[in-house]
Scaffold this active site. Structure first.
Site, PDB file in Angstrom:
ATOM      1  CG  ASP A  28      -2.054   0.949   1.148  1.00 55.93           C
ATOM      2  OD1 ASP A  28      -2.301   1.478   0.052  1.00 55.93           O
ATOM      3  OD2 ASP A  28      -2.712   1.185   2.180  1.00 55.93           O
ATOM      4  NE  ARG A  32      -1.464   6.721   1.360  1.00 56.50           N
ATOM      5  CZ  ARG A  32      -1.528   5.824   2.327  1.00 56.50           C
ATOM      6  NH1 ARG A  32      -1.237   6.170   3.569  1.00 56.50           N
ATOM      7  NH2 ARG A  32      -1.878   4.585   2.062  1.00 56.50           N
ATOM      8  CG  ASN A  76      -7.648  -2.264  -5.781  1.00 59.61           C
ATOM      9  OD1 ASN A  76      -6.681  -3.013  -5.659  1.00 59.61           O
ATOM     10  ND2 ASN A  76      -7.960  -1.367  -4.839  1.00 59.61           N
ATOM     11  CD1 TRP A  77     -12.745  -5.304  -9.714  1.00 64.32           C
ATOM     12  CD2 TRP A  77     -12.073  -4.563 -11.713  1.00 64.32           C
ATOM     13  NE1 TRP A  77     -12.098  -6.339 -10.359  1.00 64.32           N
ATOM     14  CE2 TRP A  77     -11.679  -5.914 -11.584  1.00 64.32           C
ATOM     15  CE3 TRP A  77     -11.750  -3.885 -12.898  1.00 64.32           C
ATOM     16  CZ2 TRP A  77     -10.984  -6.599 -12.578  1.00 64.32           C
ATOM     17  CZ3 TRP A  77     -11.055  -4.566 -13.888  1.00 64.32           C
ATOM     18  CH2 TRP A  77     -10.677  -5.898 -13.729  1.00 64.32           C
TER      19      TRP A  77
HETATM   20  C1  FPP Z   1      -2.202   0.192  -3.176  1.00 68.59           C
HETATM   21  O1  FPP Z   1      -1.635   1.461  -3.103  1.00 68.59           O
HETATM   22  C2  FPP Z   1      -1.634  -0.503  -4.302  1.00 68.59           C
HETATM   23  C3  FPP Z   1      -2.335  -1.043  -5.323  1.00 68.59           C
HETATM   24  C4  FPP Z   1      -3.786  -1.024  -5.413  1.00 68.59           C
HETATM   25  C5  FPP Z   1      -1.643  -1.686  -6.457  1.00 68.59           C
HETATM   26  C6  FPP Z   1      -0.475  -2.530  -6.077  1.00 68.59           C
HETATM   27  C7  FPP Z   1       0.335  -2.693  -7.268  1.00 68.59           C
HETATM   28  C8  FPP Z   1       1.682  -2.638  -7.301  1.00 68.59           C
HETATM   29  C9  FPP Z   1       2.552  -2.517  -6.143  1.00 68.59           C
HETATM   30  C10 FPP Z   1       2.396  -2.664  -8.570  1.00 68.59           C
HETATM   31  C11 FPP Z   1       2.166  -3.801  -9.421  1.00 68.59           C
HETATM   32  C12 FPP Z   1       2.527  -5.121  -8.862  1.00 68.59           C
HETATM   33  C13 FPP Z   1       2.934  -6.117  -9.627  1.00 68.59           C
HETATM   34  C14 FPP Z   1       3.056  -7.463  -9.103  1.00 68.59           C
HETATM   35  C15 FPP Z   1       3.323  -5.878 -11.016  1.00 68.59           C
HETATM   36  P1  FPP Z   1      -2.583   2.723  -3.233  1.00 68.59           P
HETATM   37  O2  FPP Z   1      -2.617   3.147  -4.653  1.00 68.59           O
HETATM   38  O3  FPP Z   1      -3.919   2.401  -2.669  1.00 68.59           O
HETATM   39  O4  FPP Z   1      -1.848   3.765  -2.388  1.00 68.59           O
HETATM   40  P2  FPP Z   1      -2.510   4.977  -1.594  1.00 68.59           P
HETATM   41  O5  FPP Z   1      -3.203   4.364  -0.407  1.00 68.59           O
HETATM   42  O6  FPP Z   1      -1.346   5.811  -1.212  1.00 68.59           O
HETATM   43  O7  FPP Z   1      -3.455   5.664  -2.511  1.00 68.59           O
END
Ligand code: FPP
Length: 250
Positions: A28, A32, A76-77
Site C-alpha cells: 500500500d 501517496r 480496486n475496480w
Molecule cells: C495500493 O496502493 C496498491 C495497489 C492497489 C496496487 C499494487 C500494485 C503494485 C505494487 C504494482 C504492481 C505489482 C505487480 C506485481 C506488477 P494505493 O494506490 O492504494 O496507495 P494509496 O493508499 O497511497 O493511494
C-alpha cells in the site's frame, strides 16, 4: 479437485521460534508516494512494481519460501478508469518484462483471485507464466490479482456445494480442513507473517481464512520505499515472537 492436504504445511508447534516461511504483503501507499512527488498515481504503481523484484530476491536469504503479494483487489475496480486500465497494462508489462528473470531465478509464480473479470490477453499471460515457472522451487511467488478474501471463500463454497450436490462430497465430513482445499491458495501453507505498508492498520479482505493465526506488521513506509533491509528486519523480528496458536505456554 486436487487436494491441498499434502502441500499445506502450517507451522506445527505452538511457540516455535523461526523465521517466517510464508510472508504475505499488502503493498500500500503507491498513490501517496506519487502524489508527494506531484506525479499521477500510476507513477507510484510503476515504482511499486519495480520494488517487487528486490523483495523476491531477498526471500531465500531470509528463509522465506513463499511470498504472496496483493496487487489488485476485487474492490480496486472502483478506482478511476484511468487507474484501473493503467494497472492492467502494468500487470501485462510486468509479466513481459520479468518473466525470464523470475524463471531463471528459480521463482515459481502463481496467481490467485478471480480471473473471470480480467481480459483474455492478461489471463493468457498469467497462465503462460505459471506454466513457464512450474518447475521452480526456490521461491514461490503468488500474485493476488482481482483477489478478495470474501470472494474467494464464496467461490470456494460454491464449488464445495456443487460437489455435495453431485454426491462427490458427503456434507457430514465437512470440517475446517475441507474448505481450504477449495480456496485459490490450496497448494500454499498459511501465511506466518502479513506485512502492510503505508501506515494503515487494516487487512482489507486479504487472505481472510488463511491468516487466522498470522502475525501482523503494519509499518509506515510507503510501498515504493520498502527495501530488502526492512523486509529482513521484519522477518528477524518475527523470529523473536512467540506463536501459541491458541495454546498456553508450558
Ligand atoms: C495500493 O496502493 C496498491 C495497489 C492497489 C496496487 C499494487 C500494485 C503494485 C505494487 C504494482 C504492481 C505489482 C505487480 C506485481 C506488477 P494505493 O494506490 O492504494 O496507495 P494509496 O493508499 O497511497 O493511494
Amino acid at each position: 479437485m486436487t487436494s491441498a492436504a499434502d502441500a499445506s504445511n502450517p507451522p506445527s508447534e505452538a511457540g516455535t521460534v523461526n523465521g517466517p516461511r510464508h510472508v504475505a504483503i499488502i503493498m500500500d501507499g503507491n498513490g501517496r508516494w506519487a502524489q508527494m512527488r506531484g506525479r499521477p498515481r500510476l507513477f507510484g504503481h510503476h515504482a511499486g512494481a519495480r520494488r517487487v523484484r528486490e523483495i523476491v530476491e531477498a526471500c531465500p536469504e531470509n528463509g522465506v519460501k513463499y511470498l504472496t503479494i496483493f496487487a489488485f483487489s476485487t474492490e480496486n475496480w472502483k478506482r478511476t478508469q484511468v487507474e484501473v486500465s493503467g494497472l492492467m497494462k502494468l500487470f501485462q508489462r510486468y509479466i513481459t518484462k520479468e518473466a525470464r528473470a523470475l524463471s531463471d531465478d528459480g521463482v515459481r509464480v502463481r496467481f490467485i483471485g478471480d480471473r473471470v473479470r480480467l481480459n483474455d490477453k492478461l489471463v493468457e499471460m498469467m497462465d503462460n507464466l505459471e506454466t513457464m515457472t512450474a518447475h521452480n522451487d526456490r521461491v514461490h511467488l503468488t500474485i493476488a490479482l482481482n483477489y478478495g478474501g470474501r470472494d474467494e471463500v464464496a467461490r470456494a463454497t460454491k464449488r464445495l456445494a456443487q460437489d455435495v450436490a453431485s454426491g462427490k462430497l458427503d456434507p457430514e465430513t465437512v470440517d475446517e480442513e475441507t474448505l481450504p482445499k477449495y480456496l485459490d491458495t490450496y497448494v500454499l501453507p498459511d501465511p506466518d507473517l502479513v506485512i502492510r505498508t503505508s501506515g494503515e492498520a487494516r487487512i482489507s479482505n486479504f487472505l481472510l481464512w488463511q491468516s487466522a493465526y498470522a502475525e501482523y506488521e503494519f509499518i509506515d513506509t510507503l510501498w515504493p520505499d520498502f527495501t530488502a533491509d526492512e523486509f529482513s528486519a521484519l522477518t528477524q523480528k518475527y523470529g523473536t515472537r512467540e506463536r501459541r496458536f491458541g495454546a498456553v505456554k508450558v
